[in-house]
Design an enzyme around this catalytic site. Structure first.
Site, PDB file in Angstrom:
ATOM      1  N   HIS A 162     -12.053 -14.070 -52.673  1.00  0.00           N
ATOM      2  CA  HIS A 162     -11.504 -14.466 -51.378  1.00  0.00           C
ATOM      3  C   HIS A 162      -9.990 -14.585 -51.450  1.00  0.00           C
ATOM      4  O   HIS A 162      -9.447 -15.064 -52.450  1.00  0.00           O
ATOM      5  CB  HIS A 162     -12.067 -15.808 -50.923  1.00  0.00           C
ATOM      6  CG  HIS A 162     -13.533 -15.784 -50.649  1.00  0.00           C
ATOM      7  ND1 HIS A 162     -14.056 -15.463 -49.418  1.00  0.00           N
ATOM      8  CD2 HIS A 162     -14.588 -16.021 -51.453  1.00  0.00           C
ATOM      9  CE1 HIS A 162     -15.384 -15.506 -49.484  1.00  0.00           C
ATOM     10  NE2 HIS A 162     -15.731 -15.837 -50.709  1.00  0.00           N
ATOM     11  N   GLU A 213     -14.966  -9.761 -43.800  1.00  0.00           N
ATOM     12  CA  GLU A 213     -15.759  -9.634 -45.020  1.00  0.00           C
ATOM     13  C   GLU A 213     -15.773  -8.186 -45.505  1.00  0.00           C
ATOM     14  O   GLU A 213     -15.956  -7.254 -44.710  1.00  0.00           O
ATOM     15  CB  GLU A 213     -17.191 -10.106 -44.780  1.00  0.00           C
ATOM     16  CG  GLU A 213     -17.305 -11.606 -44.534  1.00  0.00           C
ATOM     17  CD  GLU A 213     -18.716 -12.110 -44.721  1.00  0.00           C
ATOM     18  OE1 GLU A 213     -19.282 -11.874 -45.813  1.00  0.00           O
ATOM     19  OE2 GLU A 213     -19.264 -12.724 -43.778  1.00  0.00           O
ATOM     20  N   CYS A 255     -18.738 -17.246 -42.712  1.00  0.00           N
ATOM     21  CA  CYS A 255     -18.858 -16.880 -44.118  1.00  0.00           C
ATOM     22  C   CYS A 255     -18.883 -18.174 -44.919  1.00  0.00           C
ATOM     23  O   CYS A 255     -17.883 -18.896 -44.971  1.00  0.00           O
ATOM     24  CB  CYS A 255     -17.696 -15.990 -44.554  1.00  0.00           C
ATOM     25  SG  CYS A 255     -17.695 -15.590 -46.311  1.00  0.00           S
ATOM     26  N   GLY A 284     -16.602 -18.168 -47.842  1.00  0.00           N
ATOM     27  CA  GLY A 284     -15.251 -18.172 -47.297  1.00  0.00           C
ATOM     28  C   GLY A 284     -14.816 -19.545 -46.836  1.00  0.00           C
ATOM     29  O   GLY A 284     -13.655 -19.939 -46.998  1.00  0.00           O
TER      30      GLY A 284
END
Length: 285
Positions: free
Chosen positions: A172, A221, A230, A233
């Protein structure tokens, strides 16, 4: 083949019972792309196969909508927990699920109808121990000069951004900014996803701080595009917010599809995610 459509905060996947359905490995990418297509298939952010496992109670074999394998999905793993309990594959409200070799532990909230004494109930919320955040650039992976990529400059399309990179089992890059709701993620998202500094591509979070315990986040994504939520996330966003001194360690992350509550236990260095899991419908193809 039977399947179940499920979603967590609008992050929707097609779930297949790997105990009963046998799909050849080389056929799965094609099948995933076909099923995930929102015009010609059931539609979803990807497909998750729920398989037997020797390492944990269950295995989550996850694919993005483009047919590529993914290591972890926070919203997806909560729905796996709901699936296995609601379908009677387990009677336990504390289970373990392995994905890409990493085991996660989940606590299930079950709601029962008090007017039906013998009713088993159904899972409505799941709390997941997501493990420790990975901050070492080589393990995320991201190309960075220091031992952490915190508030790290990155040039994208001629503009300098500041990113904080975290792996929660998948990579990420978190950016803090204002006006996130108006951002054109369909333009900027692919530029981050495929940037040369991310050798395995990256999920990109665009987060706006509301206060120290609340933020709003949109996500692009890898392999799926913008999604309504997410889970990993959201975890990465809170870790990044703490590392940059912007957030407390317990935060409600508001996404397009709902809210997730994220806690980073700094003493034990563990991240916990709590959120809903919903069955949309059952289908057969």
């Amino acid at each position: 083949m039977k399947f179940t459509k499920m979603q967590g905060c609008g992050n929707d996947y097609i779930y297949v019972n790997g105990f009963e359905e046998r799909i050849a490995c080389d056929e799965k990418p094609w099948l995933v792309r076909r099923l995930s297509d929102r015009h010609f298939g059931a539609g979803g952010d990807g497909v998750i196969f729920i398989n037997p496992s020797e390492e944990a109670d269950f295995e989550m074999e996850m694919y993005n909508a483009d047919g590529s394998r993914a290591e972890m999905c926070g919203n997806g793993i909560r729905c796996v927990a709901k699936y296995v309990y609601d379908k009677g594959l387990t009677d336990s409200t504390h289970i373990s699920v392995v994905s890409a070799g990493k085991v996660k532990y989940l606590d299930l909230t079950v709601e029962r109808n008090p007017e039906i004494p013998d009713e088993r109930g159904r899972v409505t919320r799941v709390r997941v121990n997501m493990g420790s955040p990975v901050l070492e650039p080589a393990l995320i992976p991201v190309e960075a000069s220091g031992n952490q990529a915190v508030n790290e400059p990155i040039m994208v399309d001629g503009r300098e951004y500041r990113m904080t990179c975290v792996s929660m089992g998948n990579p990420h890059a978190v950016l803090f900014a204002g006006g996130v709701a108006e951002m054109k993620l369909e333009e900027i998202g692919p530029l981050f996803e495929n940037h040369a500094r991310f050798p395995r591509r990256v999920n990109t979070e665009f987060a706006e701080i509301l206060d120290r315990r609340n933020c709003f986040m949109r996500v692009w994504e890898r392999g799926s595009g913008e999604t309504l939520a997410c889970g990993t996330g959201c975890c990465a966003t809170v870790v990044a917010g703490v590392l940059n001194g912007l957030m407390d360690a317990a935060v409600t992350v508001k996404v397009l599809g709902g809210e997730l509550f994220i806690e980073w236990d700094r003493e034990r260095n563990l991240v916990y995610m709590t959120g809903p899991a919903v069955t949309v419908y059952e289908g057969e193809v």
